[in-house]
Design an enzyme around this catalytic site. Structure first.
Site: not given
Ligand code: GLY
Length: 390
Positions: A118, A177
């Site tokens: 992330d 994501d």
């Molecule tokens: N990347 C985690 C979410 O979208 O909840």
């Protein structure tokens, strides 16, 4: 009526319409500013009441109504600093600049964290905007260091950056994501001249394009790979309703991710993929008239399922950008405008309320019974970004 007169009337109507749209954008930015001032107070109060000195930025509202503060390690830590940068960009107000610098400084140590995919969310939404707006060389160094850190999670055998570590059920999970984290890598190549970041980003986008999408252009949430052979082992969900369902925010990440990849590479394959995802979203019979999706396009209790305003905000921002690249630009712009007008009315918090968040009705992780129908910081971040793109 002669031609000249009809043209004059049409132009007057158009000008009135544009003036109104402009005014409402102004009002929405002013509202975001007011709310963010409240948020700064709420954060200070929550910090004063918390024993955890690492909790420094807001994420959402807890069930007891208090502000959920998080540490820089949380995947959401870059969004609040990012919002402050957007407010500074729009207003040129030096107070926003100083808050943006302060909150960015609180989280930039994340540039060294090898344990997460992330880094794009954390570092690019905060430091990426900081560098774009200030050209401070310190921010440039942070972006490049973060890209080096993130690149260590890339496995050439798989052709992807690993999303999560230490999950018993998966060997090498990659979630949709993760497309969002590629923006950091593209920027790092631009800033450093080192093409390795760009190559990793493109390889990840290509592998994801091959394995993450179904025939109807919706995407799986998690693809698990064999880290030695690169073979796909599982196609599943984590935050969605079912392995074969279309989790709304996942579709939003895909739409935004491939639009951004097209911007960065001009590869028409990415544009086509973004358009395909757009078609899935817009033709889905469960998409409500206000264009704010239910938390999962296949949620079992539609129309009584919770919505996800965060997915809508991400989609709006992506649709504005995609509208500049695609032959269907008019449709995408109209869709983004519709989403923004919905979010700016029925989904806005009461002035001064909800601890200073901007939007209600986001859904974080429904299967885990976490953050259902609450304000969440990334909804506000992408809403503000979309406002600036209007
Ligand atoms: N990347 C985690 C979410 O979208 O909840």
């Amino acid at each position: 009526m002669n031609k000249k007169l009809s043209l004059l009337i049409a132009t007057t109507f158009l000008n009135c319409f544009l003036l109104h749209a402009q005014k409402s954008k102004k009002q929405n930015i002013a509202f975001a500013e007011q709310q963010t001032k409240v948020m700064l107070q709420s954060v200070n109060e929550a910090k004063a009441n918390s024993k955890n000195t690492n909790a420094v930025v807001p994420r959402s509202i807890k069930e007891d109504g208090s502000l959920a503060l998080i540490s820089s390690r949380d995947w959401c830590s870059g969004f609040f600093p990012g919002e402050l940068w957007y407010l500074y960009e729009r207003t040129h107000n030096s107070q926003w600049l100083s808050e943006a610098r302060k909150y960015t400084a609180l989280i930039e140590q994340e540039q060294f964290d090898k344990g997460t995919h992330d880094l794009g969310f954390k570092i690019y939404c905060s430091v990426g905007n900081a560098y774009r707006l200030t050209h401070d060389p310190h921010y440039k160094d942070v972006i490049i260091t973060a890209a080096k850190t993130l690149s260590q999670r890339f496995n050439p055998q798989v052709g992807c950056i690993k999303s999560w570590d230490n999950r018993k059920e998966w060997q090498f999970p990659v979630i949709i994501d993760n497309m969002m984290n590629l923006e950091l890598l593209f920027a790092a190549t631009r800033l450093s001249g080192d093409s390795s970041f760009y190559k990793i980003a493109v390889t990840h986008a290509n592998t994801t394009l091959k394995n993450h999408f179904r025939a109807d252009n919706s995407s799986y949430h998690v693809i698990d790979y064999d880290p030695q052979s690169g073979q796909v082992l599982h196609k599943q969900t984590h935050q969605g309703y079912a392995d074969e369902s279309a989790w709304a925010r996942g579709q939003a990440w895909g739409l935004y991710g491939y639009t951004m990849c097209y911007r960065e590479t001009k590869n028409p394959v990415y544009l086509q993929q973004a358009e395909r995802i757009a078609t899935f979203i817009l033709n889905n019979p469960t998409l409500p008239a206000d264009k704010v999706p239910y938390w999962d396009f296949n949620a079992p209790n539609i129309p009584n399922a919770p919505r996800d305003a965060s997915a809508a905000a991400i989609m709006a921002s992506a649709f504005y950008e995609l509208s500049h690249y695609s032959k269907s630009g008019k449709l995408y712009k109209a869709t983004a405008n519709k989403i923004m007008s919905s979010l700016s009315t029925a989904y806005q918090v009461k002035p001064g309320g909800s601890k200073g968040f901007i939007l209600l009705h986001s859904t974080g992780h429904l299967p885990a019974k976490s953050e259902i129908d609450v304000p969440i910081i990334y909804a506000d971040y992408y809403y503000l970004e979309a406002l600036l793109r209007q």
